[in-house]
Write an enzyme that holds these catalytic residues in place. Structure first.
Site, PDB file in Angstrom:
ATOM      1  N   HIS A 195       0.687  -1.514  -0.188  1.00 53.74           N
ATOM      2  CA  HIS A 195       0.507  -0.124  -0.689  1.00 53.74           C
ATOM      3  C   HIS A 195       0.671   1.420   0.019  1.00 53.74           C
ATOM      4  O   HIS A 195       2.156   1.097   0.526  1.00 53.74           O
ATOM      5  CB  HIS A 195      -0.639   0.227   1.214  1.00 53.74           C
ATOM      6  CG  HIS A 195      -2.446  -0.114   1.470  1.00 53.74           C
ATOM      7  ND1 HIS A 195      -2.646  -0.933   2.333  1.00 53.74           N
ATOM      8  CD2 HIS A 195      -2.600  -0.977   0.264  1.00 53.74           C
ATOM      9  CE1 HIS A 195      -3.248  -1.715   1.952  1.00 53.74           C
ATOM     10  NE2 HIS A 195      -4.072  -0.955   1.012  1.00 53.74           N
ATOM     11  N   CYS A 291      -2.942   3.137   9.028  1.00 55.13           N
ATOM     12  CA  CYS A 291      -3.957   2.419   8.328  1.00 55.13           C
ATOM     13  C   CYS A 291      -5.174   2.122   9.330  1.00 55.13           C
ATOM     14  O   CYS A 291      -6.399   1.626   9.462  1.00 55.13           O
ATOM     15  CB  CYS A 291      -3.635   1.508   7.488  1.00 55.13           C
ATOM     16  SG  CYS A 291      -2.012   0.426   8.020  1.00 55.13           S
TER      17      CYS A 291
HETATM   18  N1  ARG Z   1      -4.142  -6.657   6.806  1.00 57.52           N
HETATM   19  C1  ARG Z   1      -4.721  -5.602   5.729  1.00 57.52           C
HETATM   20  C2  ARG Z   1      -4.125  -5.885   4.304  1.00 57.52           C
HETATM   21  O1  ARG Z   1      -3.691  -6.838   4.262  1.00 57.52           O
HETATM   22  C3  ARG Z   1      -3.250  -4.588   6.541  1.00 57.52           C
HETATM   23  C4  ARG Z   1      -3.908  -3.380   5.982  1.00 57.52           C
HETATM   24  C5  ARG Z   1      -3.021  -2.660   6.379  1.00 57.52           C
HETATM   25  N2  ARG Z   1      -3.453  -0.931   6.021  1.00 57.52           N
HETATM   26  C6  ARG Z   1      -2.530  -0.313   5.288  1.00 57.52           C
HETATM   27  N3  ARG Z   1      -3.056   0.556   4.667  1.00 57.52           N
HETATM   28  N4  ARG Z   1      -1.422  -0.198   4.983  1.00 57.52           N
HETATM   29  O2  ARG Z   1      -5.469  -5.057   3.638  1.00 57.52           O
END
Ligand code: ARG
Length: 297
Positions: A195, A291
């Site tokens: 991300h 997040c």
């Molecule tokens: N387990 C979640 C996923 O993979 C974690 C999300 C974390 N969010 C972020 N914006 N990095 O979607």
């Protein structure tokens, strides 16, 4: 209004409409938080290892920190069967349009089917509070994971759009039209940085934490072109301690996973105040401070 190369950049920040900082924080309780499936590399060895009691303590410390900074969070209840719902930055992209005084959110289209059912809870939450709730065009075949990948440039109406793992580039064309905003696209090239919020953290108009390893040369050049002072984060602190998944609610304090020593030194050099928090239980799922909250206008 999509920008993909530095040569094409014909925008100047100061010429874009000013954007006030969002003032309110949303947090979601870790009531049903766990690692139950693997949808990013950080989760792979962690299925079933979350200590719920510790997760609650860490979450409460995060809530207390926002409260102490005068941003007492609005709390959403996590739902059974949605172990990642606690990461409430991912289901929406909040927006504010100053000239019409419109506050709203664009709903995500989660790439991972495991997380799709989280979105309607946030749609209802924002509807009930009078926000304009928008969707991407029904005929658009594109994934979009909200503020996991789409980040506002602090201070002006400009959007940074990460793509490659969870969000499709086509989503940003639709977003640019929907919100009437220029979008600078950044291709993510390393699955650990799945991300954009794991590798770019805009702090204020001029400063951002950046993990250079997450981007290609074009992406790094785009960041350098629009941030006066990018602050480089050492790879091990970004990759393993989520140093870039930090958050500055006010342009001074930076809430960050504890132990990112080199990043903290660099932040202090630029007059930021690191506020260390332990998010180790949440890092097992691939997320940290940024997040775990949503900022809204
Ligand atoms: N387990 C979640 C996923 O993979 C974690 C999300 C974390 N969010 C972020 N914006 N990095 O979607």
């Amino acid at each position: 209004m999509i920008y993909q190369t530095p040569d094409a950049l014909d925008i100047h920040l100061d010429a874009l409409p000013a954007l006030p900082r969002p003032s309110r924080v949303v947090l979601t309780t870790p009531t049903h938080f766990d690692v139950e499936y693997v949808i990013n590399p950080h989760m792979s060895d962690n299925v079933g290892t979350v200590n719920t009691e510790v997760a609650w303590q860490q979450w409460k410390a995060l809530r207390a920190t926002y409260t102490a900074l005068d941003r007492a969070p609005i709390v959403v209840n996590g739902q059974a069967g949605l172990p990642d719902m606690v990461f409430c930055a991912n289901q929406t992209l909040p927006f504010y349009t100053p000239n019409t005084d419109t506050k709203g959110v664009v709903l995500s289209r989660m790439h991972s089917p495991e997380r799709a059912d989280e979105v309607p809870y946030y749609a209802r939450f924002f509807e009930e509070r009078g926000y304009a709730v928008k969707s991407l065009p029904a005929d658009l075949d594109a994934d979009f994971e909200g503020m996991g990948d789409a980040l506002w440039h602090p201070s002006h109406r400009l959007l940074w759009g990460g793509y490659g793992y969870r969000t499709s580039p086509e989503a940003y064309e639709a977003l640019s039209d929907l919100l009437d905003v220029p979008v600078v696209l950044l291709r993510l090239t390393d699955p650990d940085y799945y991300h954009l919020d794991t590798c770019l953290c805009p702090l204020d108009a001029n400063h951002a934490l950046v993990a250079p390893e997450a981007f290609d040369e074009t992406g790094r050049a785009l960041i350098d072109a629009l941030f006066d002072t990018p602050i480089e984060v050492p790879d091990h602190e970004a990759r393993h301690q989520f140093a870039c998944n930090a958050h500055s609610p006010d342009g001074t304090h930076v809430l960050i996973q504890e132990g990112c020593e080199e990043t903290n030194n660099r932040l202090r050099t630029h007059d930021f105040v690191p506020v260390e928090l332990d998010t180790s239980e949440f890092m097992k799922a691939g997320g940290s401070v940024f997040c775990m909250k949503q900022m809204i206008w």
